[in-house]
Design a protein around this motif. Structure first.
Motif, short mmCIF file in Angstrom:
data_model
loop_
_atom_site.label_atom_id
_atom_site.label_comp_id
_atom_site.label_asym_id
_atom_site.label_seq_id
_atom_site.Cartn_x
_atom_site.Cartn_y
_atom_site.Cartn_z
N LEU A 31 24.95 61.99 23.91
CA LEU A 31 24.35 61.16 24.91
C LEU A 31 23.52 61.99 25.62
CD1 LEU A 31 27.41 59.18 26.05
CD2 LEU A 31 25.40 58.23 25.17
N THR A 32 23.87 63.29 25.81
CA THR A 32 22.90 64.04 26.87
C THR A 32 21.51 63.92 26.05
OG1 THR A 32 24.64 65.43 27.68
CG2 THR A 32 22.33 66.49 27.60
N ASP A 35 19.76 60.58 26.14
CA ASP A 35 19.19 60.19 27.36
C ASP A 35 17.99 60.95 27.64
OD1 ASP A 35 21.04 58.53 27.84
OD2 ASP A 35 22.29 59.82 28.86
N LYS A 60 22.52 55.83 21.82
CA LYS A 60 22.89 55.46 23.32
C LYS A 60 23.70 54.37 23.38
CE LYS A 60 22.49 55.44 28.05
NZ LYS A 60 23.19 56.33 28.76
N GLY A 64 27.27 55.26 24.18
CA GLY A 64 27.33 55.10 25.50
C GLY A 64 28.11 53.82 25.98
#
Length: 466
Positions: A31-32, A35, A60, A64
């Motif tokens: 996710l890091t 993003d 994502k 996410g």
């Protein structure tokens, strides 16, 4: 001379993951990185920004926990910005939410949108889709019909048979044949052939789909017999190589090597070794290509009459895709294998299983050997030096990121990648490692038969929870 058919051309969130649980550390890193790609691409020039973002968008959505509406907003934004592969991502999200009626591309255009096709069929809209395809001229529906088979290759036989019945209803015998060729029931094709009343057209279908049983590990479809025994043996050997490609993770190089050299005996031996490793679970089908390529390469080298010539051929085969990035962007199959050999040699040191740096591996190519001291130096730097200054050196940054990934240090990897300069290199690297981390996390981007049928094209799966 070409020795193989052109396969693919003359071929809460509802989604489930390939793991029961998602390890928190890798999900956080994915996710890091995703993003960072989605935010960073907005700062790139428009032309460069169009080349990146769809894969990060999918990850994502998957990791996410985005709602369907949030997923649509993200996917539509990428599509409207002209991002590569985002049309397929947006189509898959639309079909997941609203079925065939919600998809904006025409049935004829779906041949290039395998994720959208799968989502339509998973949504239960086969009747509407096949009726629309049947209304098209044959030449405008063929590419879409070809892509349906790999899109649903993992379906159980009963679902494929139900889809075949709809195809028969709409006089789409070509699709019916393709589905029959990929049934896991060993009598599936014979039953279809026995019920088909047009022998001439049946032989056309045999020619078109003869390779397709490889997707489920079955023998080649029965075609006209070859008079020479060695030619019949060659046909069986090529099919063994095709079966192996269908079982590999991510990408395959053996079939391309065979196309370029015609060296059936050596390539078949390599394929048999690789297939055995997949069968025993030594190589995960939903994992990374790394162990598969090292196994295939070493088996091919051992079986080749002229290993130097074999290496020369691999050095001419380009490697396309998001993985194993280099500072100059140019990669061949041999380049990738060299990186895999170097990483394999250094991993025990990186993970603390060895205290001393290893000697240079013997199976590195002559072209790569001058780079080995840098790789060895960077492995030592991971334990002794601050890494941020290295993020500004293109080639060293690429090596450091590879070694952090090999060490399993996902948090440090994400931090390092986000320090890489320039921004375009950072986002390319972030995409690469987000996709690779997924392979050890939920394997959301895996699809059966991907190495043979997709050749690096992503498939965005939105499958109902079972």
């Amino acid at each position: 001379m070409r020795f193989l058919p052109v396969l693919a051309a003359s071929l809460a969130l509802l989604v489930t993951s390939a793991r029961a649980e998602t390890p928190k550390a890798c999900a956080t890193a994915i996710l890091t990185l995703a993003d960072a790609v989605l935010a960073g691409r907005e700062k790139l020039p428009k032309l460069k920004a169009r080349g990146i973002g769809a894969e990060a968008g999918y990850l994502k959505i998957r990791y996410g926990g985005l709602s369907p509406d949030e997923a649509a907003t993200l996917a539509h934004g990428l599509r409207d910005a002209g991002v590569r592969e985002a049309l397929d991502l947006a189509g898959a999200v639309d079909a997941w939410r609203g079925g065939f009626a919600a998809v904006t591309v025409t049935p004829a255009e779906l041949g290039g949108q395998i994720s959208t096709l799968r989502a339509i069929l998973q949504h239960g809209d086969a009747e509407a889709l096949l009726a629309a395809l049947a209304a098209l001229p044959p030449e405008k529906r063929i590419s879409t019909l070809q892509r349906i088979v790999p899109a649903v290759v993992d379906w159980p036989d009963e679902k494929k048979i139900a889809l075949s019945a709809i195809a028969r209803k709409h006089d789409l015998a070509y699709l019916e044949a393709g589905l029959a060729a990929t049934l896991r029931d060993p009598d599936g094709w014979a039953d279809f052939a026995a019920s088909f009343r047009d022998p001439t057209k049946l032989m056309d279908f045999v020619q078109a789909w003869s390779w397709a049983p490889a997707l489920v590990g079955h023998p080649v479809l029965p075609r006209y017999p070859l008079k020479a025994a060695d030619m019949e043996a060659a046909r069986r050997a090529i099919h063994t190589i095709t079966i192996t490609a269908a079982r590999e993770p991510e990408r395959d190089f053996l079939m391309t090597y065979l196309n370029q050299t015609g060296d059936i005996p050596a390539t078949e031996k390599a394929a048999q070794v690789l297939l055995a490793a997949v069968d025993t679970g030594e190589i995960r089908q939903d994992g990374l290509l790394d162990p598969a390529w090292l196994t295939a390469y070493r088996a091919l080298r051992a079986a080749s009459a002229d290993p130097a010539a074999m290496d020369g051929t691999l050095a001419t085969i380009p490697f396309y895709g998001r993985h194993y990035l280099t500072a100059n962007g140019e990669r061949t199959v041999r380049d990738v294998i060299d990186r895999l050999v170097a990483i394999e040699a250094l991993t025990p040191y990186l993970t603390g299983k060895q205290t001393a740096l290893p000697a240079m591996p013997a199976d590195l190519s002559a072209a790569f050997q001058p780079a080995w001291p840098v790789w060895s130096e960077m492995a030592g730097a991971l334990k002794t030096a601050p890494l941020t200054p290295l993020a500004k050196d293109g080639e060293k940054a690429s090596i450091v990121a590879e070694l952090l990934f090999a060490a399993g240090d996902t948090a440090r990897l994400a931090d390092f990648v986000l320090a890489v300069e320039p921004p375009e290199a950072q986002l390319a690297m972030a995409t690469d490692f987000a996709m690779r981390l997924d392979r050890g996390c939920g394997s959301a981007m895996y699809h059966p038969g991907e190495a043979m049928m997709l050749s690096g094209q992503p498939i965005y799966r939105f499958d109902p929870v079972q």
